[in-house]
Design an enzyme around this catalytic site. Sequence first.
Site, mmCIF file in Angstrom:
data_model
loop_
_atom_site.group_PDB
_atom_site.id
_atom_site.type_symbol
_atom_site.label_atom_id
_atom_site.label_comp_id
_atom_site.label_asym_id
_atom_site.label_seq_id
_atom_site.Cartn_x
_atom_site.Cartn_y
_atom_site.Cartn_z
ATOM 1 N N ARG A 70 0.876 -1.161 0.091
ATOM 2 C CA ARG A 70 -0.133 0.044 0.062
ATOM 3 C C ARG A 70 0.802 1.228 0.230
ATOM 4 O O ARG A 70 1.823 1.109 0.759
ATOM 5 C CB ARG A 70 -0.888 -0.069 1.368
ATOM 6 C CG ARG A 70 -2.268 -1.078 1.092
ATOM 7 C CD ARG A 70 -3.131 -0.878 2.085
ATOM 8 N NE ARG A 70 -2.446 -1.535 3.707
ATOM 9 C CZ ARG A 70 -1.851 -0.940 4.511
ATOM 10 N NH1 ARG A 70 -1.692 0.521 4.481
ATOM 11 N NH2 ARG A 70 -1.146 -1.420 5.641
ATOM 12 N N TYR A 198 -1.783 -3.395 -7.124
ATOM 13 C CA TYR A 198 -1.650 -4.102 -5.880
ATOM 14 C C TYR A 198 -2.369 -3.929 -4.725
ATOM 15 O O TYR A 198 -2.931 -2.996 -4.319
ATOM 16 C CB TYR A 198 -0.020 -3.663 -5.115
ATOM 17 C CG TYR A 198 0.281 -4.472 -4.186
ATOM 18 C CD1 TYR A 198 0.851 -5.712 -4.400
ATOM 19 C CD2 TYR A 198 0.085 -4.369 -2.668
ATOM 20 C CE1 TYR A 198 1.170 -6.783 -3.395
ATOM 21 C CE2 TYR A 198 0.207 -5.353 -1.786
ATOM 22 C CZ TYR A 198 0.912 -6.610 -2.042
ATOM 23 O OH TYR A 198 1.040 -7.628 -1.330
ATOM 24 N N LYS A 207 -9.642 -2.198 1.530
ATOM 25 C CA LYS A 207 -9.430 -1.353 2.372
ATOM 26 C C LYS A 207 -10.122 0.064 2.178
ATOM 27 O O LYS A 207 -10.537 0.958 2.923
ATOM 28 C CB LYS A 207 -7.853 -0.940 2.513
ATOM 29 C CG LYS A 207 -6.985 -2.046 2.992
ATOM 30 C CD LYS A 207 -7.403 -2.655 3.991
ATOM 31 C CE LYS A 207 -6.461 -3.959 4.472
ATOM 32 N NZ LYS A 207 -5.964 -4.377 5.636
ATOM 33 N N HIS A 227 -10.704 -2.566 11.497
ATOM 34 C CA HIS A 227 -9.584 -3.461 11.037
ATOM 35 C C HIS A 227 -9.330 -4.544 11.877
ATOM 36 O O HIS A 227 -8.419 -4.646 12.538
ATOM 37 C CB HIS A 227 -8.378 -2.604 10.786
ATOM 38 C CG HIS A 227 -7.278 -3.171 9.924
ATOM 39 N ND1 HIS A 227 -6.004 -2.795 10.418
ATOM 40 C CD2 HIS A 227 -7.113 -4.132 8.867
ATOM 41 C CE1 HIS A 227 -5.186 -3.638 9.500
ATOM 42 N NE2 HIS A 227 -5.833 -4.434 8.574
ATOM 43 N N SER A 249 -1.576 -4.067 9.838
ATOM 44 C CA SER A 249 -1.010 -5.131 8.905
ATOM 45 C C SER A 249 -0.017 -5.882 9.170
ATOM 46 O O SER A 249 1.076 -5.280 9.730
ATOM 47 C CB SER A 249 -0.973 -4.328 7.524
ATOM 48 O OG SER A 249 -2.188 -3.620 7.197
ATOM 49 N N CYS A 251 0.810 -8.042 11.444
ATOM 50 C CA CYS A 251 0.947 -8.549 12.961
ATOM 51 C C CYS A 251 0.376 -9.867 13.216
ATOM 52 O O CYS A 251 0.060 -9.991 14.280
ATOM 53 C CB CYS A 251 0.572 -7.251 13.724
ATOM 54 S SG CYS A 251 1.582 -5.794 13.676
ATOM 55 N N ASP A 276 -9.198 -9.911 8.747
ATOM 56 C CA ASP A 276 -8.973 -8.397 8.489
ATOM 57 C C ASP A 276 -10.080 -7.599 9.015
ATOM 58 O O ASP A 276 -9.724 -6.337 9.191
ATOM 59 C CB ASP A 276 -8.272 -8.335 7.007
ATOM 60 C CG ASP A 276 -7.582 -7.308 6.741
ATOM 61 O OD1 ASP A 276 -6.911 -7.054 7.561
ATOM 62 O OD2 ASP A 276 -7.969 -6.829 5.578
ATOM 63 N N ARG A 365 1.961 -12.169 -0.754
ATOM 64 C CA ARG A 365 0.730 -12.340 -0.548
ATOM 65 C C ARG A 365 -0.051 -13.755 -1.130
ATOM 66 O O ARG A 365 0.518 -14.149 -2.180
ATOM 67 C CB ARG A 365 -0.295 -11.438 -0.561
ATOM 68 C CG ARG A 365 0.106 -10.042 0.093
ATOM 69 C CD ARG A 365 -0.578 -9.870 1.430
ATOM 70 N NE ARG A 365 -0.025 -8.908 2.232
ATOM 71 C CZ ARG A 365 -0.409 -8.361 3.239
ATOM 72 N NH1 ARG A 365 -1.845 -8.870 3.892
ATOM 73 N NH2 ARG A 365 -0.058 -7.420 4.040
#
Length: 580
Positions: A70, A198, A207, A227, A249, A251, A276, A365
């Site tokens: 991002r 991406y 998001k 989130h 993100s 974690c 998420d 990912r």
Amino acid sequence: MTTSLTSLKDWIDKSVSQTLPENIHWCDGSEEEYNYLIKEMNKSGDLHELNQDNYPDCYLHRSDPSDVARVEHLTFICTKNEDDAGPNNNWMMPSKAHQKIDRLFDGAMRGRTMYVVPYCMGPIDSPHARCGVEITDSAYVVANMKLMTRMGSKALKRIEKEGNFVKGLHSTGQLDPNNRLIMHFPDELMIKSFGSGYGGNALLGKKCHALRIASWQAKQEGWLAEHMLIVGIENPQGETHYLACAFPSACGKTNLAMLIPPKSQPGWKVWTLGDDIAWLHLDKNGQMRAINPEAGYFGVVPGTNEKTNKNAFDMIKNKTIYTNVGLTKDNEPWWEDKDIGEPVTDWRGNSFEAPKGPAAHPNSRFTVSATNNPSYSKLAEAPDGVVISAIVFGGRRKTLAPLVYEANSWEHGVLIGAGVASETTAAAAGEVGVVRRDPMAMKPFCGYNFADYWDHWLSFSKKSNNLPKIFHVNWFRQNEAGEFLWPGFGENLRVLRWIIDRCENNVGTNETAIGGLPNSKDIDTNDLDISPEVLKELLSVENSEWRDEINSIGEYLESYGDRLPAALKKEFTKLEMALS
Ligand code: SAT
Ligand code: MN
């Protein structure tokens, strides 16, 4: 295909005359369509087919090397009034923003196919779900949207019935970092994203819609878009508590949502609702319920192995799109800590003989449908969602934050959430490992001024006296040698069990200045190689260190000026006094 909804038709027509695509493809969301897109992308080189014997229906996509995360510095919230976006967002005047990005869209789809992607965030028959349409010139985006959302004809039908939807216009352009912009127009329920293919920049349902636009809608309508993962913890008696947990993100949200109980915890089961995003609303009894707006996972690959997350490891062995991993000589995907095989090619497609950095990008990912997940909960499809017993905030902190503590009240919990800080990760472009404030893990995702957002959070205690308890956890505490003090992964269940014990009033707390910590005896350490001293360290609060921390939290909160809610200031003053 076309649509009976005039507002949709008009917007598509307008986008066609602006971007000038060669073809238009209305996505129906069928398997045939998915297979067709995959075939086309294999031909065009957008995808590389992986070893189909061992990884059936699995493919590798390589991003442009400048386009692997991002881009927060290129992401804007465009409200009429700058203060509505707040110091937590980049802001641009809507008229100027449209002008700037529209220039990039002019003729951008010449020679390309425009895909029209209707999608529904949330179970298709849920009153809490919200729909959108993404226009994109990327087949990779379409395939990802198919795996990540309820995409296609059913969503279109709902949109036509409801008449309203979030509009998302996306083009990869030339993938030029200098012509890359992600813009949100909350008043118009519109997103425009240019120049990136991406993840969070391009899959606009995620998001951009389900957090930035939805958080703003949620504020108007009295709910929360967060989130957060949603996980169900079933005890040996068959009773299940649901937890909603907010971490930044990369974690470990996916790992926690798919946790496998260790052998020492017989009879416990874990169910994944989401990894998420959670949309939270109050039901008529004042209970907080959550739905997961997504239908798939866009998870971090490196570190996934049989030991850390066997569910995920197995889940990504079929029908998975990998982005930016390495390859083995057998044409299988490879990543750091996979623990099997050796890489011969890195994520850029270069030979790995003289390695320059890792084989898989640290933010590589997997995209996979939630139905691949062995621990997927049936209730993820429930239109009203699940009742949340506890909200858990957390971050990546080497020092300071104890393993777990509990807020004294909802308001105190909001302050704990507002004070979350975490070390930055590879999920966003920029330096990694720097501690920054990341309130409620929403720093990159809150679509409006954080001060108003905290006020909105605080307002829930006036609407219900049946709210979840709030906790803070930190799995990442280290000793001076840089070793993690807590084993993490499956063993985190022990901490979740304490949280549940607190929700059921089975155990007390050790009251400290920052909140209620566990008494050591109440954390099950059976079978765990952890000394009483280390546990004590994990469950300790150093008031002098915390005084520095609250100074830093105080400075941060002050940057929100007069808009900062009085109730939050009051909580802050209480904490200051408790630590003095
Ligand atoms: O790229 S995404 O925003 O979808 C992933 C993440 O940062 O959580
Ligand atoms: Mn995320």
